[in-house]
Design a protein around this motif. Structure first.
Motif, PDB file in Angstrom:
ATOM      1  N   PHE A 307       0.678  -1.413   0.130  1.00 49.77           N
ATOM      2  CA  PHE A 307       0.132   0.018   0.061  1.00 49.77           C
ATOM      3  C   PHE A 307       0.752   1.193  -0.226  1.00 49.77           C
ATOM      4  O   PHE A 307       0.400   2.302   0.071  1.00 49.77           O
ATOM      5  N   GLU A 308       2.116   1.056  -0.170  1.00 51.69           N
ATOM      6  CA  GLU A 308       2.949   2.196  -0.151  1.00 51.69           C
ATOM      7  C   GLU A 308       3.453   2.413  -1.674  1.00 51.69           C
ATOM      8  O   GLU A 308       4.086   3.583  -1.750  1.00 51.69           O
ATOM      9  N   VAL A 309       3.353   1.509  -2.451  1.00 53.68           N
ATOM     10  CA  VAL A 309       3.739   1.981  -3.994  1.00 53.68           C
ATOM     11  C   VAL A 309       2.686   2.503  -4.554  1.00 53.68           C
ATOM     12  O   VAL A 309       1.648   2.445  -4.064  1.00 53.68           O
ATOM     13  N   VAL A 310       3.097   3.428  -5.422  1.00 52.34           N
ATOM     14  CA  VAL A 310       2.126   4.137  -6.341  1.00 52.34           C
ATOM     15  C   VAL A 310       1.558   3.264  -7.397  1.00 52.34           C
ATOM     16  O   VAL A 310       2.086   2.459  -8.008  1.00 52.34           O
ATOM     17  N   THR A 311       0.110   3.276  -7.552  1.00 52.02           N
ATOM     18  CA  THR A 311      -0.679   2.667  -8.297  1.00 52.02           C
ATOM     19  C   THR A 311      -0.953   3.406  -9.690  1.00 52.02           C
ATOM     20  O   THR A 311      -1.363   4.529  -9.388  1.00 52.02           O
ATOM     21  N   ASP A 312      -1.015   2.797 -10.686  1.00 53.96           N
ATOM     22  CA  ASP A 312      -1.477   3.602 -11.867  1.00 53.96           C
ATOM     23  C   ASP A 312      -2.888   3.991 -12.088  1.00 53.96           C
ATOM     24  O   ASP A 312      -3.432   3.354 -13.011  1.00 53.96           O
ATOM     25  N   CYS A 313      -3.277   4.897 -11.299  1.00 52.24           N
ATOM     26  CA  CYS A 313      -4.527   5.384 -11.530  1.00 52.24           C
ATOM     27  C   CYS A 313      -4.516   6.846 -11.313  1.00 52.24           C
ATOM     28  O   CYS A 313      -3.641   7.425 -10.333  1.00 52.24           O
ATOM     29  N   GLN A 314      -5.509   7.743 -12.315  1.00 48.23           N
ATOM     30  CA  GLN A 314      -5.520   9.216 -11.664  1.00 48.23           C
ATOM     31  C   GLN A 314      -5.972   9.565 -10.610  1.00 48.23           C
ATOM     32  O   GLN A 314      -5.864  10.543  -9.945  1.00 48.23           O
ATOM     33  N   THR A 315      -7.226   8.953 -10.311  1.00 45.92           N
ATOM     34  CA  THR A 315      -7.969   9.460  -8.991  1.00 45.92           C
ATOM     35  C   THR A 315      -8.179   7.968  -8.370  1.00 45.92           C
ATOM     36  O   THR A 315      -7.796   8.088  -7.169  1.00 45.92           O
ATOM     37  N   ARG A 316      -9.297   7.349  -8.794  1.00 44.79           N
ATOM     38  CA  ARG A 316      -9.647   6.144  -8.035  1.00 44.79           C
ATOM     39  C   ARG A 316      -9.222   4.904  -8.839  1.00 44.79           C
ATOM     40  O   ARG A 316      -9.163   5.012 -10.281  1.00 44.79           O
ATOM     41  N   CYS A 317      -9.039   3.768  -7.977  1.00 45.43           N
ATOM     42  CA  CYS A 317      -8.684   2.465  -8.961  1.00 45.43           C
ATOM     43  C   CYS A 317     -10.042   1.490  -8.859  1.00 45.43           C
ATOM     44  O   CYS A 317      -9.953   0.311  -9.356  1.00 45.43           O
ATOM     45  N   VAL A 318     -11.198   2.080  -8.224  1.00 44.12           N
ATOM     46  CA  VAL A 318     -12.229   1.181  -8.388  1.00 44.12           C
ATOM     47  C   VAL A 318     -13.526   2.146  -8.776  1.00 44.12           C
ATOM     48  O   VAL A 318     -13.499   3.292  -8.649  1.00 44.12           O
ATOM     49  N   ARG A 375      -1.679   8.156  -8.187  1.00 45.06           N
ATOM     50  CA  ARG A 375      -1.072   9.076  -8.638  1.00 45.06           C
ATOM     51  C   ARG A 375      -1.425  10.499  -7.931  1.00 45.06           C
ATOM     52  O   ARG A 375      -2.428  10.478  -7.605  1.00 45.06           O
ATOM     53  N   ASN A 376      -0.255  11.308  -8.277  1.00 46.37           N
ATOM     54  CA  ASN A 376      -0.490  12.726  -7.888  1.00 46.37           C
ATOM     55  C   ASN A 376      -0.473  12.695  -6.264  1.00 46.37           C
ATOM     56  O   ASN A 376      -1.072  13.808  -5.743  1.00 46.37           O
ATOM     57  N   GLY A 377      -0.252  11.786  -5.654  1.00 45.64           N
ATOM     58  CA  GLY A 377      -0.090  12.007  -4.204  1.00 45.64           C
ATOM     59  C   GLY A 377      -1.427  11.610  -3.486  1.00 45.64           C
ATOM     60  O   GLY A 377      -1.635  11.806  -2.399  1.00 45.64           O
ATOM     61  N   ILE A 378      -2.673  11.146  -4.216  1.00 43.76           N
ATOM     62  CA  ILE A 378      -3.640  10.944  -3.704  1.00 43.76           C
ATOM     63  C   ILE A 378      -3.888   9.272  -3.071  1.00 43.76           C
ATOM     64  O   ILE A 378      -3.324   8.792  -3.414  1.00 43.76           O
ATOM     65  N   ARG A 379      -4.625   9.676  -1.695  1.00 47.98           N
ATOM     66  CA  ARG A 379      -4.537   8.285  -1.079  1.00 47.98           C
ATOM     67  C   ARG A 379      -5.904   7.886  -0.970  1.00 47.98           C
ATOM     68  O   ARG A 379      -6.825   8.619  -0.672  1.00 47.98           O
ATOM     69  N   GLU A 380      -6.240   6.732  -1.253  1.00 48.09           N
ATOM     70  CA  GLU A 380      -7.535   6.034  -1.543  1.00 48.09           C
ATOM     71  C   GLU A 380      -8.029   5.120  -0.309  1.00 48.09           C
ATOM     72  O   GLU A 380      -7.055   4.215  -0.150  1.00 48.09           O
TER      73      GLU A 380
END
Length: 476
Positions: A307-318, A375-380
């Motif tokens: 959960f510390e690695v960055v996921t390739d999504c702009q806003t949300r991944c779901v 991405r962009n430092g956003i946490r989901e």
């Protein structure tokens, strides 16, 4: 004339009377030789009695040591640490009967152990020893023979060692010994995924998008493992892994309306999850008797968190507004959860083979307030996550090829429960079955160094296609 005859008669009579006296004063040569032989036999008998007395004292000293060991097992004698004796017999046989050997060398496997582990009486030489300084020469070989026989009988009680296939070794480390084991493990897996997004007019016609992904995954894990015996029944172990992972995903992004394929490469490296384990031998086994070893392993979360690695999504991944591949831009090196595993291992020696098996249960501790980084430092926020527990079992057989090499065959299976989020199963999560066929080979170079190689082939879809593990333990 008469006087002369009288003189001759007197001289003859005197000679007859003096003959026994002369004969008594000068013993013949045969009597002298007989006296010399008698003195020699007396000397040889005295030397032989001294030799027998010495051997009996040594034998009594060995028997006294064995009796003190037995008293210690009953809790009535002194501590074993005060006796300065070799490790217990029933815990040394495991590395001595098979080709891989142990830390103390290899001995024959067909030597029967006497009752109560007592060494047999040492034979006394049948011929008398000479009277010279060489009289004491036979005593040293006899002493070494008695000591070697006692050591061999003790070692024959140790369970046999086999070429290692699984994470936990079958042989406990003797007290006072330290084993340093560098290892390297390689795993490769590939999987294909096809997702149909649309609707079907007829069974042969689909209106919508087709998401096809092919994943190639390579994992290298180098580890440094150190274990030592606290006593002859218990050992502790520490494992420090270093992980390098690389994934290549061939896919066409969903919802893009293009048929062009793209390759998404990502990798990650760093310290993995440090592990601490302990194992304890529960019983005294022997030939045609099983050995039971209980184990407890703790796995930390020192590796890089998923959960510390960055996921390739702009806003949300779901949800419906997914943009990007949804894949991590770098790969984690740890699981992200604390784990505790209990296990029970059994070994059953049946010369020339050794049958072994293991059952285990691994519990992953849940985490609260988990967030995924995009991405962009956003946490989901993901809430509370609880990975499924793992129930595993394995079994196999080890066979000695010669006094240095051994071969092992085995099967390992694990059942992974469903992942839960906020107390409910995650949609799409299912119980996973992982099965692997294993082939292992081990070669012992000397008493302190050996080499083990294990190859695994996955037999279920979710298991890595192939795995290769190389270990080289050093004993100090």
């Amino acid at each position: 004339m008469g006087k002369h005859v009288a003189r001759l008669g007197a001289a003859g009579l005197a000679a007859m009377l003096l003959a026994p006296v002369v004969h008594a004063q000068q013993p013949p040569a045969a009597d002298q030789e007989r006296s010399s032989e008698l003195a020699t036999l007396k000397a040889e008998l005295a030397a032989q009695r001294a030799l027998v007395d010495k051997l009996m004292r040594e034998l009594q000293a060995q028997q006294s040591k064995i009796e003190r060991i037995e008293e210690k097992r009953d809790g009535t004698g002194p501590a074993l640490a005060d006796l300065a004796l070799p490790p217990r017999a029933d815990e040394l046989l495991l590395s001595e009967q098979r080709g891989t050997g142990g830390q103390n060398g290899t001995v024959p496997t067909n030597v029967p152990a006497p009752a109560n582990n007592r060494p047999p009486p040492t034979p006394v030489p049948a011929q008398p020893a000479p009277r010279t300084a060489a009289t004491q020469a036979p005593a040293q070989p006899q002493q070494n023979t008695a000591q070697n026989t006692a050591t061999r009988n003790e070692r024959d009680q140790r369970p046999p060692e086999v070429a290692p296939l699984f994470e936990a070794p079958g042989v406990l480390t003797p007290r006072g010994k330290v084993i340093f084991e560098p290892s390297l493990q390689f795993g490769y897996s590939s999987s294909n995924r096809v997702a149909l997004v649309g609707y079907t007019v007829i069974p042969a016609l689909l209106i919508g998008l087709v998401d096809v992904r092919e994943i190639k995954r390579n994992t290298f894990t180098g580890a440094l493992t150190a274990r030592t015996g606290l006593n002859n029944r218990m050992e502790v172990e520490v494992k420090l892994p270093y992980v390098y992972r690389s994934d290549a995903t061939v896919s066409r992004e969903i919802f893009t309306g293009t048929a062009a394929e793209r390759v998404f490469d990502t990798s990650g490296k760093g310290i993995g999850d440090v592990e601490i384990a302990g194992r304890y031998q529960l019983n005294d086994g022997g030939p045609d008797k099983p050995y039971y070893i209980g184990g407890l392993r703790y796995k930390s979360r020192t590796g890089r968190d998923p959960f510390e690695v960055v996921t390739d999504c702009q806003t949300r991944c779901v949800g419906e507004n997914v943009t990007g591949t949804g894949l991590p831009l770098s790969l984690p090196t740890g699981s992200g959860f604390h784990s505790l595993q209990g296990s029970l291992t059994w070994l059953f020696p049946s010369d020339p083979a050794v049958f072994f098996g293991n059952i285990s249960y691994l519990h992953n501790f849940k985490r609260s307030n988990v967030e995924r980084l995009v991405r962009n430092g956003i946490r989901e926020p993901l809430g509370e996550l609880e990975p499924g527990s793992i129930i595993g079992f394995n079994f196999g057989m080890g066979l000695a090829l010669n006094d240095k090499a051994s071969l092992s065959l085995g099967y390992d299976h694990n059942t992974v429960a469903r992942l839960r989020q906020n107390g409910r199963p995650v949609p799409g999560a299912v119980r996973t079955q992982l099965g692997t066929l294993l082939l292992g080979y081990s070669y012992r170079f000397n008493e302190k160094r050996s080499l083990s190689v294990a190859v695994g082939a996955g037999v279920t879809r979710d298991t890595p296609d192939v795995s290769l593990t190389v270990r080289m333990p050093f004993t100090f």
